[in-house]
Write an enzyme that holds these catalytic residues in place. Structure first.
Site, PDB file in Angstrom:
ATOM      1  N   LYS A 111       2.066  -4.873 -10.492  1.00  0.00           N
ATOM      2  CA  LYS A 111       2.308  -5.210  -9.080  1.00  0.00           C
ATOM      3  C   LYS A 111       3.722  -5.704  -8.939  1.00  0.00           C
ATOM      4  CE  LYS A 111      -0.241  -5.447  -5.235  1.00  0.00           C
ATOM      5  NZ  LYS A 111      -1.499  -4.740  -4.967  1.00  0.00           N
TER       6      LYS A 111
HETATM    7  N1  GLU Z   1      -1.621  -1.555  -3.045  1.00  0.00           N
HETATM    8  C1  GLU Z   1      -2.820  -0.809  -3.254  1.00  0.00           C
HETATM    9  C2  GLU Z   1      -3.822  -1.636  -4.025  1.00  0.00           C
HETATM   10  O1  GLU Z   1      -3.740  -2.847  -4.052  1.00  0.00           O
HETATM   11  C3  GLU Z   1      -2.583   0.569  -3.857  1.00  0.00           C
HETATM   12  C4  GLU Z   1      -1.956   0.589  -5.215  1.00  0.00           C
HETATM   13  C5  GLU Z   1      -1.586   1.977  -5.719  1.00  0.00           C
HETATM   14  O2  GLU Z   1      -1.897   2.961  -5.084  1.00  0.00           O
HETATM   15  O3  GLU Z   1      -0.967   2.015  -6.789  1.00  0.00           O
HETATM   16  O4  GLU Z   1      -4.769  -1.131  -4.568  1.00  0.00           O
END
Ligand code: GLU
Length: 421
Positions: A111
């Site tokens: 993240k």
């Molecule tokens: N931000 C989204 C999540 O928390 C998508 C993450 C992604 O597609 O890599 O799952």
């Protein structure tokens, strides 16, 4: 026995660690493996200057945390929000590891985030911020290393700036470095609504399991961002009454149901949601406590906690957001018969279609939207079934069951890979 009092339920990282510890304790793992996979593998903190439109220069701080890369490249979104700090990004990165493992896609978890308020930035400032942040983290991202995506306050346009910046850095166009891109540069059909589509699939499975009919039933959605808005729209189109909707400003309530498109149109026109004329104004706290069949928290962490869990009247909670329910509230909800589909399962549709997008990019192929949604449905339904089977066998919450499934998969990857050197 775990001493839950040692964890602060208002802190995302404590929530993540307690959720992990509760499930890991049930798995009889080698202690060194449990310890290894609980903690992030790699963390990068960057500070960089942002030139504002008025000529002033502001120093910003950003992060990229790769929680785990045992089953594949790091994967997870980038968040622009004033609340972002290293511990929050660590928790969010960990949740990505377990999410990818629950739906069994070949990614680890990561993240990123920048502590900033995009609400008070112009588009040009947001572009400069994005490009410089990506430049700063570019040594550790890449299509086989770590693949960012949208999250709170980031969208396909931000992903397009990332493709451009990374491609300039590499010397050739490299669209597989991010997912959630615009279609014109290799995005996937179905990605924009994928998280919400996935939420609807698991809600249907949960309703089937409980013997509830969703048609004519009612839903409350907290958050009118990409996830909340599209979830409300999909449910409305499927014949579910949307009785409550909200954003950061507050909420609206109408027991007869509302068309989310009309609510959003009102917000886009006036800039203020709670005075939508076809409904009563309601606070965000009250909104969560409305009687309904399905509650979809699709905003930020820690919304359902020890303080309000006893007043939640929903039959099913489908966690569109990451970390909306504290682990201490989980116990109370279980006692009260509220069926919670946890975030790492409920909102995994987004990253699942991100995986499809990445596969299409690597193979230079394009799938139809039907193809994407069918494959998504298969994955979500299978994962729901696997988690439910564990929950029933162990008499555990769906959350602990989902963690048991995910941790078991990641632990096995560590076991067979071993330690270098
Ligand atoms: N931000 C989204 C999540 O928390 C998508 C993450 C992604 O597609 O890599 O799952």
């Amino acid at each position: 026995m775990l001493d839950k009092g040692r964890y602060d339920e208002s802190k995302p990282l404590d929530m993540h660690n307690l959720q992990f510890d509760l499930a890991a304790a049930k798995l009889d793992l080698e202690p060194w493996i449990a310890d290894k996979i609980k903690h992030p593998r790699r963390e990068l903190t960057v500070t960089f200057p942002l030139r504002r439109d008025d000529g002033s220069i502001q120093r910003l701080t950003g992060y990229r945390v790769q929680h785990n890369t045992l089953r594949g490249p790091g994967k997870g979104g980038i968040r622009f929000h004033p609340q972002v700090d290293l511990d929050e990004v660590r928790a969010l990165a960990g949740w990505m590891t377990w999410k990818c493992a629950v739906v069994d896609i070949p990614f680890g978890g990561a993240k990123g985030g920048v502590t900033c308020d995009p609400g008070e930035m112009t588009l040009a400032e947001k572009e400069r911020l994005t490009r410089r942040y990506i430049w700063e983290i570019s040594p550790i991202i890449g299509p086989e290393q770590d693949i960012p995506a949208p999250d709170v306050n980031t969208d396909p346009q931000v992903m397009a700036w990332i493709v451009d910046t990374y491609s300039v850095f590499k010397g050739h166009t490299c669209n597989s470095v991010v997912t959630g891109k615009p279609l014109s540069i290799g995005g996937s059909l179905g990605r924009l609504k994928a998280t919400s589509t996935g939420c609807v699939y698991v809600l249907q499975e949960a309703a089937k399991h409980l013997g509830l009919s969703l048609e004519g039933g009612s839903a409350v959605v907290q958050g009118l961002g990409n996830v909340g808005y599209h979830a409300a729209e999909l449910l409305h189109d499927a014949g579910v009454r949307i009785v409550g909707l909200s954003n950061v400003q507050g909420g609206v309530y109408n027991p007869k149901g509302m068309d989310p498109r009309a609510v959003k149109e009102h917000f886009d026109k006036t800039g203020y949601l709670p005075d939508y004329p076809e409904a009563d104004e309601i606070g965000n706290a009250e909104l969560l406590e409305l009687p309904c069949d399905a509650l979809i928290p699709a905003a930020l962490e820690g919304q359902i906690n020890l303080a309000n869990a006893k007043r939640i009247q929903a039959r099913i909670i489908v966690e569109g957001a990451n970390g909306p329910t504290s682990p201490l509230a989980d116990d109370l909800l279980k006692e009260r018969g509220v069926f919670v589909v946890p975030d790492i399962l409920a909102n995994a549709g987004g990253v699942t279609v991100s995986y499809f997008e990445w596969v299409q990019n690597l193979q230079k192929l394009f799938w139809t939207e039907d193809d994407v949604n069918h494959r998504l449905r298969d994955i979500m339904v299978r994962a729901f079934g696997e988690v439910l089977a564990i929950a029933q066998r162990e008499d555990e919450t769906m959350r602990t069951a989902a963690y048991m499934l995910a941790i078991g998969r990641v632990a096995e990857a560590k076991r067979v890979r071993g330690i270098f050197p």
